[in-house]
Write a protein that holds these residues in place. Sequence first.
Motif, PDB file in Angstrom:
ATOM      1  N   GLU A  74      36.134  15.660   0.298  1.00 18.35           N
ATOM      2  CA  GLU A  74      35.289  14.839  -0.591  1.00 18.35           C
ATOM      3  C   GLU A  74      34.500  13.807   0.222  1.00 18.35           C
ATOM      4  O   GLU A  74      33.311  13.584  -0.025  1.00 18.35           O
ATOM      5  N   GLN A  75      35.142  13.185   1.198  1.00 19.10           N
ATOM      6  CA  GLN A  75      34.452  12.206   2.032  1.00 19.10           C
ATOM      7  C   GLN A  75      33.346  12.873   2.858  1.00 19.10           C
ATOM      8  O   GLN A  75      32.265  12.317   3.012  1.00 19.10           O
ATOM      9  N   GLU A 102      31.689  15.481   1.991  1.00 12.73           N
ATOM     10  CA  GLU A 102      30.607  15.792   1.054  1.00 12.73           C
ATOM     11  C   GLU A 102      29.755  14.550   0.779  1.00 12.73           C
ATOM     12  O   GLU A 102      28.532  14.642   0.689  1.00 12.73           O
ATOM     13  N   ARG A 103      30.401  13.406   0.669  1.00 10.09           N
ATOM     14  CA  ARG A 103      29.644  12.163   0.454  1.00 10.09           C
ATOM     15  C   ARG A 103      28.780  11.825   1.672  1.00 10.09           C
ATOM     16  O   ARG A 103      27.634  11.401   1.538  1.00 10.09           O
TER      17      ARG A 103
END
Length: 110
Positions: free
Chosen positions: A97-98, A100-101
């Motif tokens: 997720e990080q 992707e950010r």
Amino acid sequence: MSEFGNLLKSLRREHKITQRRLAELIGIDFTYISKIENGSMEPPAEDKIIKMAELFEENPEAMLLAAKKVPSTFRKTITENKNVPMFLRSADRLTQEQWERIKKVVDEEE
């Protein structure tokens, strides 16, 4: 077989180029091509990988990374930006997720 060896063999077959012909086009011994493909030798130098990428119409940076080499185009950023080493030390702890950010922020900049 290494990731680069697999990639090279696949691209060579896809483009119907023999090991001998590839070696001639790149300027290395054909036995070296065989050894790279079977994983008994390390990938060649950056300039040879770039020639291969051009021949196969592939992204040179992607091929260099498959060979586990840092593209020279990245070296200046890595060695001159004092934040890069700090980021790289923590990068292996980032979640998907990080990542992707981070990718989203980078994509917005382009």
